[in-house]
Design an enzyme around this catalytic site. Structure first.
Site, PDB file in Angstrom:
ATOM      1  N   ARG A 121     -13.978  11.367 -13.118  1.00 18.43           N
ATOM      2  CA  ARG A 121     -14.281  10.084 -12.350  1.00 18.43           C
ATOM      3  C   ARG A 121     -15.688   9.391 -12.962  1.00 18.43           C
ATOM      4  O   ARG A 121     -15.898   8.286 -12.853  1.00 18.43           O
ATOM      5  CB  ARG A 121     -14.168  10.053 -10.851  1.00 18.43           C
ATOM      6  CG  ARG A 121     -12.849  10.591 -10.623  1.00 18.43           C
ATOM      7  CD  ARG A 121     -12.647  10.642  -8.787  1.00 18.43           C
ATOM      8  NE  ARG A 121     -11.358  11.158  -8.573  1.00 18.43           N
ATOM      9  CZ  ARG A 121     -11.041  11.029  -7.206  1.00 18.43           C
ATOM     10  NH1 ARG A 121     -11.989  10.778  -6.162  1.00 18.43           N
ATOM     11  NH2 ARG A 121      -9.697  11.444  -6.808  1.00 18.43           N
ATOM     12  N   TYR A 137      -8.550  -5.781 -11.722  1.00 17.45           N
ATOM     13  CA  TYR A 137      -8.476  -6.516 -10.592  1.00 17.45           C
ATOM     14  C   TYR A 137     -10.029  -6.032  -9.739  1.00 17.45           C
ATOM     15  O   TYR A 137     -10.045  -4.880  -9.562  1.00 17.45           O
ATOM     16  CB  TYR A 137      -7.239  -6.805  -9.825  1.00 17.45           C
ATOM     17  CG  TYR A 137      -6.963  -5.526  -8.953  1.00 17.45           C
ATOM     18  CD1 TYR A 137      -7.317  -5.259  -7.937  1.00 17.45           C
ATOM     19  CD2 TYR A 137      -5.895  -4.737  -9.840  1.00 17.45           C
ATOM     20  CE1 TYR A 137      -6.740  -4.140  -7.251  1.00 17.45           C
ATOM     21  CE2 TYR A 137      -5.571  -3.727  -9.073  1.00 17.45           C
ATOM     22  CZ  TYR A 137      -5.962  -3.391  -7.732  1.00 17.45           C
ATOM     23  OH  TYR A 137      -5.345  -2.300  -7.205  1.00 17.45           O
ATOM     24  N   PRO A 138     -10.668  -6.938  -9.283  1.00 14.42           N
ATOM     25  CA  PRO A 138     -11.778  -6.619  -8.293  1.00 14.42           C
ATOM     26  C   PRO A 138     -11.132  -6.773  -6.769  1.00 14.42           C
ATOM     27  O   PRO A 138     -10.051  -7.178  -6.666  1.00 14.42           O
ATOM     28  CB  PRO A 138     -12.704  -7.537  -8.496  1.00 14.42           C
ATOM     29  CG  PRO A 138     -11.945  -8.834  -8.556  1.00 14.42           C
ATOM     30  CD  PRO A 138     -10.725  -8.320  -9.735  1.00 14.42           C
ATOM     31  N   LYS A 141     -13.103  -4.493   0.795  1.00 14.39           N
ATOM     32  CA  LYS A 141     -12.464  -4.343   2.197  1.00 14.39           C
ATOM     33  C   LYS A 141     -12.860  -5.319   3.268  1.00 14.39           C
ATOM     34  O   LYS A 141     -13.925  -5.883   3.218  1.00 14.39           O
ATOM     35  CB  LYS A 141     -13.285  -3.026   2.736  1.00 14.39           C
ATOM     36  CG  LYS A 141     -12.496  -1.546   2.065  1.00 14.39           C
ATOM     37  CD  LYS A 141     -11.197  -1.645   2.027  1.00 14.39           C
ATOM     38  CE  LYS A 141     -10.966  -0.022   1.435  1.00 14.39           C
ATOM     39  NZ  LYS A 141      -9.545   0.091   1.470  1.00 14.39           N
ATOM     40  N   GLN A 177      -5.561   5.353 -12.696  1.00 14.56           N
ATOM     41  CA  GLN A 177      -6.549   4.519 -12.183  1.00 14.56           C
ATOM     42  C   GLN A 177      -7.960   4.745 -12.183  1.00 14.56           C
ATOM     43  O   GLN A 177      -8.328   5.846 -11.869  1.00 14.56           O
ATOM     44  CB  GLN A 177      -6.182   4.464 -10.396  1.00 14.56           C
ATOM     45  CG  GLN A 177      -4.622   4.351 -10.154  1.00 14.56           C
ATOM     46  CD  GLN A 177      -4.387   4.451  -8.857  1.00 14.56           C
ATOM     47  OE1 GLN A 177      -4.818   3.884  -7.801  1.00 14.56           O
ATOM     48  NE2 GLN A 177      -3.421   5.549  -8.379  1.00 14.56           N
TER      49      GLN A 177
END
Length: 241
Positions: A121, A137-138, A141, A177
């Site tokens: 990561r 895409y951004p 929350k 991802q």
């Protein structure tokens, strides 16, 4: 004809001596570019080659749709070097019309993951083999009156994110991802880059995950950029044919 760059401006940027690096992880720069009439493919090749020689990774993408022609995802330990890459790309006639700045990170809800996952990561090796379908895409929350992510306590947020992650893992092997953090760095709070085997894998992954409570109640999404990952020459051939 593109006017010559001011030598002093370029020299001052290229001679920055002290790297600026995150405490952990890498800087990440997404550039979405339109090709100018005087676009110089060899200049772009040199920009990418020089960045890669300086410990950066560069993922070229042939974009679909009207938003831009060329996507470049650049990752590396020195954000000054990413800025130099941005300048070199623009100087060659690939003019950014949109960008996104973020950092690789370990989520606060995943602090105890195994070291192998932690390294993947913080220091991803991209692009993944065999996954040439791409989208970015951004997202942030939500802070609405009815649903405010930041009004939840940590345990509630962690439970929701563990459930969200479980849904994402059902796409293991089909979709990679790469979630990067951008709170305080760009307009949204995370950048999401997806690499998939087929374009409909991207569609299904995003669709299914939107039904998860963490997304359905609390997620807000920005614009999507979609295309195909290839070698730089493959991408250039598609863009300049």
């Amino acid at each position: 004809m593109r006017p010559a760059a001011r030598p002093g401006a370029l020299r001052s940027l290229h001679l920055v001596a002290v790297p600026l690096s995150p405490t952990t992880g890498w800087g990440v720069l997404h550039l979405f570019c339109r090709l100018a009439p005087d676009f110089d493919a060899n200049a772009l090749r040199k920009a990418v080659g020089a960045a890669e020689a300086d410990e950066c990774q560069v993922v070229p993408v042939a974009l679909l749709g009207h938003k831009a022609d060329l996507g470049l995802m650049a990752l590396g330990p020195d954000v000054w070097r990413l800025r130099r890459f941005q300048s070199d790309v623009a100087a060659g006639g690939a003019e950014p019309v949109q960008s996104y700045v973020s950092l690789t990170e370990i989520s606060e809800y995943a602090a105890g993951i195994p070291d192998e996952m932690r390294q993947a990561r913080l220091f991803p090796q991209l692009p993944p083999e065999g996954k040439t379908a791409f989208c970015f895409y951004p997202m942030s929350k939500r802070r609405g009156e009815a649903f405010n992510w930041y009004a939840l306590d940590y345990d509630a947020r962690k439970e929701l994110m563990l459930g969200h992650g479980a849904v994402g893992r059902t796409f293991h092997g089909r979709v990679l991802q790469v979630i990067t953090g951008s709170t305080g760095l760009d307009d949204y709070e995370w950048g999401v880059t997806l690499f998939a085997t087929h374009p409909d894998d991207l569609k299904e992954c995003v669709y299914v995950m939107r039904f998860d409570e963490a997304s359905a109640r609390y997620a807000e999404f920005g614009p999507f950029y979609t295309g195909m990952v290839g070698t730089l020459d493959e991408v250039l051939a598609a863009l300049t044919a």
